[in-house]
Motif scaffolding. Structure first.
Motif, mmCIF file in Angstrom:
data_model
loop_
_atom_site.group_PDB
_atom_site.id
_atom_site.type_symbol
_atom_site.label_atom_id
_atom_site.label_comp_id
_atom_site.label_asym_id
_atom_site.label_seq_id
_atom_site.Cartn_x
_atom_site.Cartn_y
_atom_site.Cartn_z
ATOM 1 N N SER A 200 0.838 -1.199 0.000
ATOM 2 C CA SER A 200 0.000 0.000 0.000
ATOM 3 C C SER A 200 0.870 1.243 0.000
ATOM 4 O O SER A 200 2.059 1.194 0.333
ATOM 5 C CB SER A 200 -0.929 0.011 1.220
ATOM 6 O OG SER A 200 -0.272 0.549 2.353
ATOM 7 N N THR A 201 0.269 2.362 -0.346
ATOM 8 C CA THR A 201 0.999 3.629 -0.363
ATOM 9 C C THR A 201 1.252 4.147 1.042
ATOM 10 O O THR A 201 2.056 5.067 1.229
ATOM 11 C CB THR A 201 0.223 4.690 -1.155
ATOM 12 O OG1 THR A 201 -1.089 4.830 -0.598
ATOM 13 C CG2 THR A 201 0.109 4.297 -2.615
ATOM 14 N N LEU A 202 0.602 3.588 2.052
ATOM 15 C CA LEU A 202 0.826 4.028 3.421
ATOM 16 C C LEU A 202 2.176 3.562 3.940
ATOM 17 O O LEU A 202 2.699 4.107 4.906
ATOM 18 C CB LEU A 202 -0.277 3.489 4.352
ATOM 19 C CG LEU A 202 -1.693 3.990 4.102
ATOM 20 C CD1 LEU A 202 -2.639 3.426 5.156
ATOM 21 C CD2 LEU A 202 -1.761 5.508 4.093
ATOM 22 N N GLN A 203 2.737 2.555 3.310
ATOM 23 C CA GLN A 203 3.980 1.985 3.806
ATOM 24 C C GLN A 203 5.159 2.936 3.653
ATOM 25 O O GLN A 203 6.180 2.773 4.317
ATOM 26 C CB GLN A 203 4.265 0.655 3.092
ATOM 27 C CG GLN A 203 3.251 -0.424 3.460
ATOM 28 C CD GLN A 203 3.288 -1.614 2.521
ATOM 29 O OE1 GLN A 203 3.867 -1.542 1.441
ATOM 30 N NE2 GLN A 203 2.651 -2.703 2.913
ATOM 31 N N ASP A 204 5.047 3.927 2.764
ATOM 32 C CA ASP A 204 6.124 4.898 2.615
ATOM 33 C C ASP A 204 5.584 6.328 2.663
ATOM 34 O O ASP A 204 6.108 7.215 2.012
ATOM 35 C CB ASP A 204 6.884 4.664 1.299
ATOM 36 C CG ASP A 204 5.969 4.664 0.079
ATOM 37 O OD1 ASP A 204 4.763 4.856 0.264
ATOM 38 O OD2 ASP A 204 6.467 4.479 -1.039
ATOM 39 N N ASN A 205 4.516 6.524 3.474
ATOM 40 C CA ASN A 205 3.915 7.844 3.596
ATOM 41 C C ASN A 205 4.597 8.598 4.732
ATOM 42 O O ASN A 205 4.340 8.353 5.908
ATOM 43 C CB ASN A 205 2.408 7.721 3.865
ATOM 44 C CG ASN A 205 1.704 9.066 3.768
ATOM 45 O OD1 ASN A 205 2.184 10.058 4.285
ATOM 46 N ND2 ASN A 205 0.562 9.075 3.105
ATOM 47 N N GLU A 206 5.503 9.500 4.379
ATOM 48 C CA GLU A 206 6.316 10.190 5.379
ATOM 49 C C GLU A 206 5.472 11.115 6.251
ATOM 50 O O GLU A 206 5.744 11.283 7.444
ATOM 51 C CB GLU A 206 7.427 10.978 4.680
ATOM 52 C CG GLU A 206 8.502 11.462 5.626
ATOM 53 C CD GLU A 206 9.673 12.099 4.890
ATOM 54 O OE1 GLU A 206 10.622 12.515 5.573
ATOM 55 O OE2 GLU A 206 9.636 12.176 3.655
ATOM 56 N N LEU B 195 2.298 10.676 7.232
ATOM 57 C CA LEU B 195 1.619 9.884 8.250
ATOM 58 C C LEU B 195 2.582 9.455 9.346
ATOM 59 O O LEU B 195 2.235 9.434 10.528
ATOM 60 C CB LEU B 195 0.962 8.653 7.610
ATOM 61 C CG LEU B 195 -0.256 8.914 6.723
ATOM 62 C CD1 LEU B 195 -0.778 7.597 6.168
ATOM 63 C CD2 LEU B 195 -1.360 9.623 7.494
ATOM 64 N N GLU B 196 3.793 9.113 8.950
ATOM 65 C CA GLU B 196 4.799 8.704 9.931
ATOM 66 C C GLU B 196 5.138 9.861 10.866
ATOM 67 O O GLU B 196 5.286 9.683 12.078
ATOM 68 C CB GLU B 196 6.059 8.227 9.208
ATOM 69 C CG GLU B 196 7.135 7.694 10.133
ATOM 70 C CD GLU B 196 8.374 7.251 9.370
ATOM 71 O OE1 GLU B 196 9.448 7.217 9.996
ATOM 72 O OE2 GLU B 196 8.265 6.954 8.173
ATOM 73 N N LYS C 156 -8.797 7.926 -2.865
ATOM 74 C CA LYS C 156 -7.588 7.996 -2.049
ATOM 75 C C LYS C 156 -7.226 6.651 -1.433
ATOM 76 O O LYS C 156 -6.523 6.591 -0.425
ATOM 77 C CB LYS C 156 -7.763 9.047 -0.959
ATOM 78 C CG LYS C 156 -7.926 10.456 -1.511
ATOM 79 C CD LYS C 156 -8.040 11.486 -0.408
ATOM 80 C CE LYS C 156 -8.170 12.888 -0.984
ATOM 81 N NZ LYS C 156 -8.291 13.926 0.082
ATOM 82 N N GLU D 275 -5.450 3.511 -0.305
ATOM 83 C CA GLU D 275 -4.017 3.240 -0.152
ATOM 84 C C GLU D 275 -3.549 2.033 -0.945
ATOM 85 O O GLU D 275 -2.344 1.805 -1.092
ATOM 86 C CB GLU D 275 -3.667 3.054 1.327
ATOM 87 C CG GLU D 275 -4.380 1.925 2.020
ATOM 88 C CD GLU D 275 -5.631 2.397 2.760
ATOM 89 O OE1 GLU D 275 -5.916 1.867 3.846
ATOM 90 O OE2 GLU D 275 -6.318 3.309 2.239
#
Length: 602
Positions: free
Chosen positions: A30-36, A38-39, A236, A238
């Motif tokens: 998913s795109t959440l895995q590299d969403n800076e 969100l981190e 949107k 992910e």
């Protein structure tokens, strides 16, 4: 057959979309895995968690954290748990801001739970459901611990007294620990512990039903639940992106146009009864191409219609759109032209005593100035706060020196205006806003809001021109994919603007990739060498480091002033260099785009 279980995070995801839960359980990328971004927000949450733990432990040394309850196929890890054997308090800690501790804020005038609170309250209701089942006979009081944005904290260096650590448990995420004086913190903190018993009881029947439905869905018992195939939340999702494989979005939708060309990507959304009906009709007949949308559906409002028409035109022709009015607008600007960009941070834990949570800190600006239409020199002024002090008064003083009282102030988006308005409000509260400074603020940020007015409704200052709005109204390029972010616009025009590649103002940004194509100027900010000191700031897959986006800038600023290596001057110098280069490119990019727009295009 696999016996599925439902955790609180599973429940939250499944409430958003059961198919997202399915793909998550199947470990789809998913795109959440590299969403800076969100981190970064998550780290702010860990810091609030550390403050809450310290406050709760001071009040009750028997308080426990990260307690996990299970019942059947349900499990919930609760943030805080306090029990005497007969009663218990279950606390969910969130970095979300509130203005008071009144639970009435969760309800609308009709007595229903407000939409902006539903996700948080469904979450804690699920936790209470599981905790009750696991502890029969125990009377549980649910509380939400939130950040009161109106409460300043006078604890010295509270931000610097929070250590973010790698967790050695199975949580697969960091944790934060408050290392300061817990007694002083408990007497002067900015948290609200809000009893939400009433809303939990209201939502409990819905949560019980939804949780059982999600388990049945994962067990394959609910063939009647099919992908909704609607603009929201699919736009949107992910699990959407051509680079993802397997691709959850593609499994729901089948073959579709790429992001930006899909009808659900219509700029400014698909709200409105008539437009919604047109899009729904296209989806029903599986016509997903935005290029096929009827022209009549693109009219929209005063600010929506033109960006939609421009984007659809680029999809149909494959060529840029540039209205002749754009050059007319640019010709009417008063010189000198000041292209400005700010870097600011707004985090839940105040940097300094006396500040409120989420209070804005403007820590950097860049300004490129053209003195006249025939100027051959592009002047550049920049400022960065390098000291652990309240920076906003110095920020304004230096910015005022840079842009003076005359000329056009060009920005990209409302961010600079919003930042200036926030800083003005802070300076007024601190007694630092004299008449001369107030007049200067008004010329750029617009007038102050009155008692019965909202700041967002105030007009811009007469000197301010938003290039983002000019882009939306008059310009579009096929490579922008419908986005008008400065990075997307610059990357699109840079790919073909050979006159900019050799221009003395910009040629330092010209590099070619292995195929001989021009590299996005923002990629030139990456430094090839690997620096152990900067490893936590911004690293790409090849070990290159640097600041290349706003989140990276906030991280670098915090590391420079408060990080473990803040006493290392070589470390600080590299961080400062990266910040200067990044913010400087933001304003140079505005000049590049302005210069590109000056050439008429059919």
């Amino acid at each position: 057959m696999t016996q599925h279980h439902l955790t609180k995070s599973n429940f939250k995801l499944g409430c958003d979309c059961p198919f997202k839960l399915k793909y998550y359980k199947a470990k789809y990328p998913s795109t959440l895995q590299d969403n800076e971004m969100l981190e970064f927000f998550a780290e702010g949450g860990f810091m609030v968690e550390a403050i809450a733990h310290a406050v709760m432990l001071h009040r009750n040394p028997a308080a426990r954290f990260e307690e996990t309850f299970t019942h059947g196929r349900y499990s919930a890890r609760v943030d805080g748990w306090e029990s005497d054997g007969k009663t218990a308090t279950l606390t969910e800690i969130k970095a979300k801001s509130v203005e008071s501790g009144d639970p009435a804020q969760f309800f609308g005038a009709n007595g229903e739970v407000l939409g902006n609170w539903r996700d948080y309250l469904l979450d804690i209701t699920f936790q209470v459901m599981v905790a009750r089942a696991a502890n029969p006979g125990l009377r549980i009081t649910p509380k939400l611990c939130m950040v009161n944005k109106n409460k300043p904290s006078n604890v010295e260096a509270i931000y610097a007294k929070i250590d973010l650590l790698d967790d050695d448990s199975d949580r697969s995420k960091p944790r934060a620990v408050f290392t300061g004086d817990a007694k002083a913190l408990a007497a002067d903190h900015f948290l609200e512990f809000i009893d939400c018993t009433e809303v939990v009881e209201l939502l409990m029947p819905e949560v019980i039903t939804s949780a059982a439905t999600l388990l049945d869905f994962m067990d394959g018992k609910r063939a009647d639940i099919t992908p909704a195939l609607t603009p929201n939340p699919c736009k949107k999702c992910e699990f959407r992106g051509a680079h993802l494989s397997p691709n959850g979005f593609a499994e729901c939708w089948g073959e579709t146009p790429p992001i930006g060309a899909h009808v659900i990507d219509l700029p400014h959304g698909t709200r409105g009864k008539e437009l919604g009906a047109v899009v729904a009709s296209m989806l029903d007949r599986r016509d997903f191409s935005l290029a096929n949308i009827p022209d009549s559906a693109l009219d929209g409002g005063k600010s929506y219609g033109q960006p939609r028409r421009n984007h659809v035109a680029t999809l149909r022709t494959g060529k840029p759109v540039q209205d002749t009015e754009l050059i007319t607008e640019l010709a009417g600007l008063e010189y000198p032209l000041h292209f400005i960009d700010f870097e600011a941070s707004r985090i839940p834990v105040p940097y300094l005593p006396g500040m409120k949570p989420y209070e804005q800190v403007a820590f950097q600006f860049s300004c490129h100035t053209l003195a006249s239409p025939d100027a051959t020199e592009l002047q550049h002024v920049q400022w960065l706060n390098l000291n652990d002090v309240y920076p906003n008064d110095e920020f304004v003083r230096e910015l005022r020196n840079a842009i003076g009282n005359h000329g056009t102030v060009l920005v990209w988006s409302h961010y600079e205006k919003t930042t200036l308005r926030g800083v003005r409000r802070q300076l007024r509260e601190r007694g630092l806003l004299d008449a001369s400074l107030a007049a200067w603020f008004q010329s750029v940020a617009g007038p102050l809001a009155g008692p019965d007015e909202k700041e967002k409704d105030m007009p811009d200052g007469p000197r301010l021109v938003d290039m983002l709005e000019l882009s939306k109204k008059y310009f579009c390029h096929p490579k922008m994919g419908g986005s008008h972010s400065i990075k997307k616009v610059l990357d699109a025009i840079w790919s073909e603007a050979s006159d900019l590649w050799v221009h003395p103002w910009f040629r330092a940004y010209y590099q070619k990739d292995e195929s001989g194509q021009p590299v996005d100027p923002y990629h030139t900010l990456l430094r090839a060498e690997t620096s152990a000191l900067l490893a936590d700031v911004s690293d790409d897959d090849n070990g290159a480091s640097g600041v290349t986006n706003g989140v990276g800038a906030m991280r670098a600023y915090q590391d420079l002033l408060y990080g473990k290596n803040r006493g290392n001057e070589a470390h600080r110098a590299k961080l400062a260099e990266d910040l200067y280069r990044y913010c400087g490119l933001d304003t140079a990019a505005m000049v590049m785009i302005w210069k590109y727009w000056l050439t008429p295009r059919s």
